[in-house]
Design a protein around this motif. Structure first.
Motif, PDB file in Angstrom:
ATOM      1  N   GLY A  87       0.766  -1.242   0.000  1.00  0.00           N
ATOM      2  CA  GLY A  87       0.000   0.000   0.000  1.00  0.00           C
ATOM      3  C   GLY A  87       0.795   1.288   0.000  1.00  0.00           C
ATOM      4  N   ARG A  88       2.085   1.237   0.239  1.00  0.00           N
ATOM      5  CA  ARG A  88       2.904   2.447   0.277  1.00  0.00           C
ATOM      6  C   ARG A  88       4.207   2.180  -0.462  1.00  0.00           C
ATOM      7  NH1 ARG A  88       3.925   4.669   6.058  1.00  0.00           N
ATOM      8  NH2 ARG A  88       1.676   4.738   5.976  1.00  0.00           N
ATOM      9  N   LEU A  89       4.626   3.125  -1.282  1.00  0.00           N
ATOM     10  CA  LEU A  89       5.822   2.948  -2.089  1.00  0.00           C
ATOM     11  C   LEU A  89       7.075   3.265  -1.278  1.00  0.00           C
ATOM     12  CD1 LEU A  89       7.061   2.376  -4.865  1.00  0.00           C
ATOM     13  CD2 LEU A  89       6.751   4.788  -5.410  1.00  0.00           C
ATOM     14  N   PHE A  90       7.986   2.310  -1.237  1.00  0.00           N
ATOM     15  CA  PHE A  90       9.323   2.500  -0.682  1.00  0.00           C
ATOM     16  C   PHE A  90      10.296   2.226  -1.820  1.00  0.00           C
ATOM     17  CE2 PHE A  90       6.796   1.268   3.015  1.00  0.00           C
ATOM     18  CZ  PHE A  90       7.173   2.212   3.946  1.00  0.00           C
ATOM     19  N   PRO A  91      11.273   3.094  -2.060  1.00  0.00           N
ATOM     20  CA  PRO A  91      12.151   2.940  -3.229  1.00  0.00           C
ATOM     21  C   PRO A  91      12.878   1.597  -3.304  1.00  0.00           C
ATOM     22  CG  PRO A  91      12.595   5.008  -2.084  1.00  0.00           C
ATOM     23  CD  PRO A  91      11.599   4.266  -1.256  1.00  0.00           C
ATOM     24  N   GLU A  92      13.171   0.979  -2.171  1.00  0.00           N
ATOM     25  CA  GLU A  92      13.966  -0.244  -2.185  1.00  0.00           C
ATOM     26  C   GLU A  92      13.136  -1.529  -2.326  1.00  0.00           C
ATOM     27  OE1 GLU A  92      13.645   1.081   2.205  1.00  0.00           O
ATOM     28  OE2 GLU A  92      13.690   2.011   0.249  1.00  0.00           O
ATOM     29  N   TYR A  93      11.796  -1.433  -2.327  1.00  0.00           N
ATOM     30  CA  TYR A  93      10.947  -2.623  -2.396  1.00  0.00           C
ATOM     31  C   TYR A  93       9.945  -2.522  -3.533  1.00  0.00           C
ATOM     32  CZ  TYR A  93      12.628  -3.099   2.391  1.00  0.00           C
ATOM     33  OH  TYR A  93      13.415  -3.181   3.498  1.00  0.00           O
ATOM     34  N   ALA A  94       9.557  -3.690  -4.057  1.00  0.00           N
ATOM     35  CA  ALA A  94       8.457  -3.730  -5.021  1.00  0.00           C
ATOM     36  C   ALA A  94       7.171  -3.379  -4.280  1.00  0.00           C
ATOM     37  CB  ALA A  94       8.342  -5.126  -5.629  1.00  0.00           C
ATOM     38  N   LEU A  95       6.246  -2.734  -4.959  1.00  0.00           N
ATOM     39  CA  LEU A  95       4.983  -2.313  -4.345  1.00  0.00           C
ATOM     40  C   LEU A  95       3.884  -3.288  -4.698  1.00  0.00           C
ATOM     41  CD1 LEU A  95       3.128  -0.162  -2.963  1.00  0.00           C
ATOM     42  CD2 LEU A  95       2.892   0.876  -5.229  1.00  0.00           C
ATOM     43  N   PHE A  96       3.116  -3.724  -3.694  1.00  0.00           N
ATOM     44  CA  PHE A  96       1.877  -4.446  -3.957  1.00  0.00           C
ATOM     45  C   PHE A  96       0.752  -3.517  -3.554  1.00  0.00           C
ATOM     46  CE2 PHE A  96      -1.784  -7.009  -2.943  1.00  0.00           C
ATOM     47  CZ  PHE A  96      -1.902  -7.717  -4.119  1.00  0.00           C
ATOM     48  N   GLN A  97      -0.033  -3.095  -4.518  1.00  0.00           N
ATOM     49  CA  GLN A  97      -1.118  -2.143  -4.281  1.00  0.00           C
ATOM     50  C   GLN A  97      -2.437  -2.885  -4.379  1.00  0.00           C
ATOM     51  OE1 GLN A  97      -0.638   1.178  -3.537  1.00  0.00           O
ATOM     52  NE2 GLN A  97      -2.794   1.258  -3.147  1.00  0.00           N
ATOM     53  N   ASP A  98      -3.186  -2.944  -3.290  1.00  0.00           N
ATOM     54  CA  ASP A  98      -4.522  -3.546  -3.287  1.00  0.00           C
ATOM     55  C   ASP A  98      -5.503  -2.440  -3.611  1.00  0.00           C
ATOM     56  OD1 ASP A  98      -6.843  -4.908  -2.891  1.00  0.00           O
ATOM     57  OD2 ASP A  98      -6.423  -5.512  -0.837  1.00  0.00           O
TER      58      ASP A  98
END
Length: 134
Positions: A87-98
């Motif tokens: 639910g929240r974008l962090f530059p170092e991780y892939a984002l999973f957006q529900d």
């Protein structure tokens, strides 16, 4: 008799997925062990993310990544970690957006690993965790 009897086809075992319940902004991490007799685990991994409503699959998303590009060593046994943010974008991780955040949903991560010889592991999937509504 050796207890480590590796096979030519990569073998994948999901060790863990945490947390059991993810809230907005949580970091979800899945750890897996991969073994291969020849140790040529430098081709690719397919990471599959699934979202469920009960037992019904709502969405399936997959990404193919180069293991050589990730710096995976030429070894018979490796550990893979898949890390995504919820639910929240962090530059170092892939984002999973529900996109349907009104209800709690179940979520799992699956893997298929291919070695340099073209051998493909069986698909394995983590247990389901809960994505909390927000």
């Amino acid at each position: 008799c050796s207890k480590d009897k590796f096979k030519t086809v990569p073998q994948v075992s999901i060790e863990s997925i945490t947390p059991d319940e993810a809230v907005n902004g949580a970091i979800i991490e899945m750890t897996a062990t991969v073994t291969d007799q020849e140790g040529d685990l430098q081709d690719s991994v397919i990471v599959v993310r699934k979202r469920f409503n009960g037992d019904t699959e709502l969405t399936v998303d997959s990404t193919r990544l180069s293991l050589k590009g990730l710096g995976v060593p030429n070894k018979q046994k490796i550990e893979l970690r898949v890390t995504v943010s919820y639910g929240r974008l962090f530059p170092e991780y892939a984002l999973f957006q529900d996109l349907e955040r009104n209800f709690d949903r179940d979520f799992s991560i699956g893997l298929v690993v291919m070695d340099n010889a073209g051998n493909r592991s069986e698909y394995v999937e983590s247990k389901k965790i809960v994505l909390k509504k927000f």
